[in-house]
Design a protein around this motif. Sequence first.
Motif, mmCIF file in Angstrom:
data_model
loop_
_atom_site.group_PDB
_atom_site.id
_atom_site.type_symbol
_atom_site.label_atom_id
_atom_site.label_comp_id
_atom_site.label_asym_id
_atom_site.label_seq_id
_atom_site.Cartn_x
_atom_site.Cartn_y
_atom_site.Cartn_z
ATOM 1 N N HIS A 46 58.695 -1.484 53.045
ATOM 2 C CA HIS A 46 58.970 -0.591 52.265
ATOM 3 C C HIS A 46 60.338 -0.934 51.630
ATOM 4 C CE1 HIS A 46 55.369 2.019 53.006
ATOM 5 N NE2 HIS A 46 55.913 1.794 54.331
ATOM 6 N N ALA A 47 60.430 -0.802 50.304
ATOM 7 C CA ALA A 47 61.884 -0.890 49.353
ATOM 8 C C ALA A 47 62.512 -2.116 49.795
ATOM 9 C CB ALA A 47 62.636 0.173 49.953
ATOM 10 N N LEU A 48 61.652 -3.227 49.735
ATOM 11 C CA LEU A 48 62.461 -4.760 50.183
ATOM 12 C C LEU A 48 61.838 -5.306 49.052
ATOM 13 C CD1 LEU A 48 61.537 -5.256 53.894
ATOM 14 C CD2 LEU A 48 63.647 -4.296 52.874
ATOM 15 N N PRO A 49 62.932 -6.245 48.145
ATOM 16 C CA PRO A 49 62.359 -6.964 46.883
ATOM 17 C C PRO A 49 61.872 -8.424 47.295
ATOM 18 C CG PRO A 49 64.944 -6.681 47.243
ATOM 19 C CD PRO A 49 64.171 -5.839 48.348
ATOM 20 N N PRO A 110 60.074 1.242 61.284
ATOM 21 C CA PRO A 110 59.763 1.782 60.001
ATOM 22 C C PRO A 110 59.447 0.926 59.056
ATOM 23 C CG PRO A 110 62.206 1.740 60.315
ATOM 24 C CD PRO A 110 61.517 1.542 61.733
ATOM 25 N N GLY A 111 59.782 -0.637 59.203
ATOM 26 C CA GLY A 111 59.490 -1.503 58.193
ATOM 27 C C GLY A 111 60.270 -1.376 56.906
ATOM 28 N N THR A 112 61.571 -0.945 57.200
ATOM 29 C CA THR A 112 62.416 -0.587 56.018
ATOM 30 C C THR A 112 63.843 -0.448 56.354
ATOM 31 O OG1 THR A 112 62.763 0.479 53.925
ATOM 32 C CG2 THR A 112 62.025 1.809 55.732
ATOM 33 N N ASP A 113 64.674 0.125 55.473
ATOM 34 C CA ASP A 113 66.159 0.532 55.887
ATOM 35 C C ASP A 113 66.027 2.034 56.386
ATOM 36 O OD1 ASP A 113 66.859 2.360 53.571
ATOM 37 O OD2 ASP A 113 65.520 0.677 52.518
ATOM 38 N N GLY A 114 67.156 2.467 56.607
ATOM 39 C CA GLY A 114 67.420 4.009 57.193
ATOM 40 C C GLY A 114 67.229 5.054 56.305
ATOM 41 N N LEU A 115 67.694 4.746 55.219
ATOM 42 C CA LEU A 115 67.568 6.004 54.030
ATOM 43 C C LEU A 115 65.874 5.803 53.653
ATOM 44 C CD1 LEU A 115 68.385 7.924 52.217
ATOM 45 C CD2 LEU A 115 68.830 5.903 50.507
ATOM 46 N N THR A 116 65.100 4.800 53.408
ATOM 47 C CA THR A 116 64.022 4.678 53.052
ATOM 48 C C THR A 116 63.043 5.576 54.104
ATOM 49 O OG1 THR A 116 64.332 2.691 51.577
ATOM 50 C CG2 THR A 116 62.000 3.545 52.172
ATOM 51 N N ALA A 117 63.494 4.966 55.561
ATOM 52 C CA ALA A 117 62.742 5.559 56.780
ATOM 53 C C ALA A 117 62.750 7.227 56.656
ATOM 54 C CB ALA A 117 63.408 5.028 58.021
ATOM 55 N N ARG A 118 63.750 7.750 56.156
ATOM 56 C CA ARG A 118 64.070 8.994 56.376
ATOM 57 C C ARG A 118 63.104 9.605 55.159
ATOM 58 N NH1 ARG A 118 69.748 11.028 55.245
ATOM 59 N NH2 ARG A 118 68.716 12.838 55.170
ATOM 60 N N ALA A 119 62.832 8.978 53.955
ATOM 61 C CA ALA A 119 61.865 9.392 53.065
ATOM 62 C C ALA A 119 60.589 9.175 53.410
ATOM 63 C CB ALA A 119 62.221 8.620 51.775
ATOM 64 N N LEU A 120 60.073 8.306 54.269
ATOM 65 C CA LEU A 120 58.940 8.122 54.758
ATOM 66 C C LEU A 120 58.297 9.128 55.877
ATOM 67 C CD1 LEU A 120 59.012 4.079 54.571
ATOM 68 C CD2 LEU A 120 57.300 5.603 53.265
ATOM 69 N N ARG A 121 59.286 9.267 56.861
ATOM 70 C CA ARG A 121 59.141 10.081 58.040
ATOM 71 C C ARG A 121 59.255 11.599 57.896
ATOM 72 N NH1 ARG A 121 61.602 6.412 62.964
ATOM 73 N NH2 ARG A 121 60.885 4.300 62.304
ATOM 74 N N ARG A 122 58.267 12.060 57.757
ATOM 75 C CA ARG A 122 57.990 13.657 57.286
ATOM 76 C C ARG A 122 58.126 14.373 58.564
ATOM 77 N NH1 ARG A 122 60.144 13.393 52.442
ATOM 78 N NH2 ARG A 122 58.986 12.252 50.935
ATOM 79 N N ARG A 123 57.688 13.656 59.596
ATOM 80 C CA ARG A 123 57.509 14.393 60.933
ATOM 81 C C ARG A 123 58.621 13.736 61.814
ATOM 82 N NH1 ARG A 123 52.295 13.729 64.320
ATOM 83 N NH2 ARG A 123 52.828 14.714 66.468
#
Length: 340
Positions: A46-49, A110-123
Amino acid sequence: MIPLSVLDLSFVSADSTPAQALHDTLALARHVDALGYHRYWLAEHHALPNVASPAPEIMIGQIAAATRTLRVGSGGIMLPNHAPLMVAERFRVLEALFPGRIDLGLGRAPGTDGLTARALRRREAPGEAGGDDFLDRLQELLFWDGGFPEGHPFGAIPVSPAGVRLPPLFLLGSSDYSAALAAQIGCGFGFAQHFSGMPAEGPMRDYRARFWPTHLGERPHAILAVAAICAATDAEAERLAMSARLSTLRRERGEYRPLPSLAEAEAYPYAESERLRIERGRDRLHVGAPETLRARLAELAERVQADELMIVSAIPDQAARRESYALLARAWGLGVAAAA
């Protein structure tokens, strides 16, 4: 020889687009299906160009519909990003549409950076913001497939489509954690040698030695994912590998830029320290002519006791990428390629 498979991250190259990268993935899947490769797995990022693969379950359905014999699966679904019920439903749908051809590979990162992981991890783990609840999610996913303990409130929820089980399960990792867990629950295991910082022998052998048969699997199945580039000659393969090596240098600096063209990689002004880093990382990228690469990969597979090799090839030129897989298939003796 053991089976060969493909891991595809849908690399975005400097002279292409993310949309084109997804179409290139479909084209490559058709190509290796005809060559006799065994599996085709899609990763979740996620969120990786530099990669265009945020939804492997969507691409799995597209690829399974466009191919004939490949097993198609996730390499993997990053379970902390998803509700286990959604994973169970989506992969039951895939299994219903393509019975016997789907794999469910699960990852813990998470397969991404910390900020995007926060956006993805709802639980999150109870009482620990941002905690690791992978084990809880894995247990819940298994319950959705095999049934919850008596009295569990989720036991009254029917999972659609009814009458369909989850496809074969694999745990994926780049350390010994997933190896030990996969052995404990009796499922398949995939080790990511292409980016791991530790040797594969320990986790691969430990998984096999500690494997405990369960309803998920009667015997161990260990897949080794390796980065490899094949060309007609050793020199040409080394030249093609320059793009992947420069991309790795940038990624280690936190630069997730599209895969550079070969011309850009050849013109790049490498500092001496960068050349030393490339030399130190040569064991993670296997490069060579067909027989060179076949011998090297066969020795590696035997040494780590792999049941299967999964090849990821970061080559920006799509014709050269397809030819790399074709040359390796012929050297390995796969299906139609062997007859050709």
